[in-house]
Design a protein around this motif. Structure first.
Motif, PDB file in Angstrom:
ATOM      1  N   ASP A  89       0.834  -1.207   0.000  1.00 15.98           N
ATOM      2  CA  ASP A  89       0.000   0.000   0.000  1.00 15.98           C
ATOM      3  C   ASP A  89       0.866   1.254   0.000  1.00 15.98           C
ATOM      4  OD1 ASP A  89      -2.402  -1.391  -0.016  1.00 15.98           O
ATOM      5  OD2 ASP A  89      -2.539  -1.430   2.176  1.00 15.98           O
ATOM      6  N   PHE A 143       2.317   1.692  -3.501  1.00 18.53           N
ATOM      7  CA  PHE A 143       1.331   2.212  -4.448  1.00 18.53           C
ATOM      8  C   PHE A 143       1.026   3.688  -4.192  1.00 18.53           C
ATOM      9  CE2 PHE A 143      -0.271  -2.276  -5.330  1.00 18.53           C
ATOM     10  CZ  PHE A 143       0.305  -2.310  -6.581  1.00 18.53           C
ATOM     11  N   ASN A 144       0.964   4.093  -2.939  1.00 20.38           N
ATOM     12  CA  ASN A 144       0.726   5.509  -2.630  1.00 20.38           C
ATOM     13  C   ASN A 144       1.846   6.377  -3.184  1.00 20.38           C
ATOM     14  OD1 ASN A 144      -1.732   5.219  -1.300  1.00 20.38           O
ATOM     15  ND2 ASN A 144      -0.755   4.866   0.676  1.00 20.38           N
ATOM     16  N   ARG A 156       1.721   6.403  -7.112  1.00 15.53           N
ATOM     17  CA  ARG A 156       0.660   7.309  -7.596  1.00 15.53           C
ATOM     18  C   ARG A 156       1.075   8.766  -7.450  1.00 15.53           C
ATOM     19  NH1 ARG A 156      -2.709   3.835  -4.971  1.00 15.53           N
ATOM     20  NH2 ARG A 156      -2.946   5.321  -3.261  1.00 15.53           N
ATOM     21  N   GLU A 196      -4.118  -5.598  -9.432  1.00 19.66           N
ATOM     22  CA  GLU A 196      -3.958  -4.573  -8.396  1.00 19.66           C
ATOM     23  C   GLU A 196      -3.356  -3.298  -8.987  1.00 19.66           C
ATOM     24  OE1 GLU A 196      -4.272  -2.986  -4.585  1.00 19.66           O
ATOM     25  OE2 GLU A 196      -5.061  -4.878  -5.335  1.00 19.66           O
ATOM     26  N   HIS A 255      -5.964  -1.494 -10.944  1.00 20.20           N
ATOM     27  CA  HIS A 255      -6.901  -0.823 -10.032  1.00 20.20           C
ATOM     28  C   HIS A 255      -6.260   0.425  -9.415  1.00 20.20           C
ATOM     29  CE1 HIS A 255      -9.870  -0.197  -6.923  1.00 20.20           C
ATOM     30  NE2 HIS A 255      -8.899  -0.235  -6.030  1.00 20.20           N
ATOM     31  N   GLU A 256      -5.048   0.284  -8.915  1.00 20.72           N
ATOM     32  CA  GLU A 256      -4.376   1.402  -8.244  1.00 20.72           C
ATOM     33  C   GLU A 256      -4.110   2.573  -9.185  1.00 20.72           C
ATOM     34  OE1 GLU A 256      -3.677   1.897  -5.057  1.00 20.72           O
ATOM     35  OE2 GLU A 256      -4.421  -0.058  -4.403  1.00 20.72           O
ATOM     36  N   ASP A 261      -5.960   3.180 -11.835  1.00 27.93           N
ATOM     37  CA  ASP A 261      -7.249   3.539 -12.437  1.00 27.93           C
ATOM     38  C   ASP A 261      -7.201   3.428 -13.962  1.00 27.93           C
ATOM     39  OD1 ASP A 261      -9.927   4.263 -12.264  1.00 27.93           O
ATOM     40  OD2 ASP A 261      -9.475   6.395 -12.507  1.00 27.93           O
TER      41      ASP A 261
END
Length: 138
Positions: free
Chosen positions: A71, A74-75, A78, A113, A116-117, A119
């Motif tokens: 997580d 991914f943060n 992004r 994943e 999804h992350e 988008d």
């Protein structure tokens, strides 16, 4: 984990390629060769210091050992990745996953994943996946 605290867009792309390669807990030579080839040849990496790849890989592995490491990764990805490079990131991840000739269930879940992350639209993702499959067909 300081290496992952300050990601450039190129670092984010490398991190996603590494994480999809590590998804099945076996990083194959074909995957490493593919990552290095992409870094060496794609315009998005023109000014990237390719020796940073090793530091990024180690930082990703370190994060994956933490409870919420994925997580966190991914943060940060992004935050570093501009919208215009999100489909590029997914395409690179698909190329790395397909490079060893097969996709493990864990790699497929990781791609899902990432999709999804970041988008990524389902239709666009399907086209990207089909392109990767076609490029790596034997």
């Amino acid at each position: 984990m300081q290496e992952v605290d300050q990601l450039s867009a190129q670092d984010a792309l490398v991190a996603l390629m590494v994480v999809v390669s590590a998804a099945d807990e076996t990083i194959r030579t074909a995957e490493l060769v593919k990552i290095q080839a992409l870094i060496n040849h794609l315009p998005v990496f023109a000014d990237y210091n390719d020796t940073r790849m090793t530091a990024m890989a180690q930082a990703v592995f370190g994060l994956l050992e933490q409870e919420d490491g994925l997580d966190t990764l991914f943060n940060r990805v992004r935050g570093a990745l501009p919208e215009r490079l999100r489909e590029t990131a997914y395409a690179l991840a698909c190329d790395v996953a397909a490079s060893d000739g097969g996709l493990a269930q864990t790699e497929l879940r990781m791609l899902q994943e990432i999709r999804h992350e970041l988008d990524i639209d389902r239709l666009h993702a399907a086209a990207i996946e089909r392109g990767a499959r076609a490029r790596h067909m034997t």
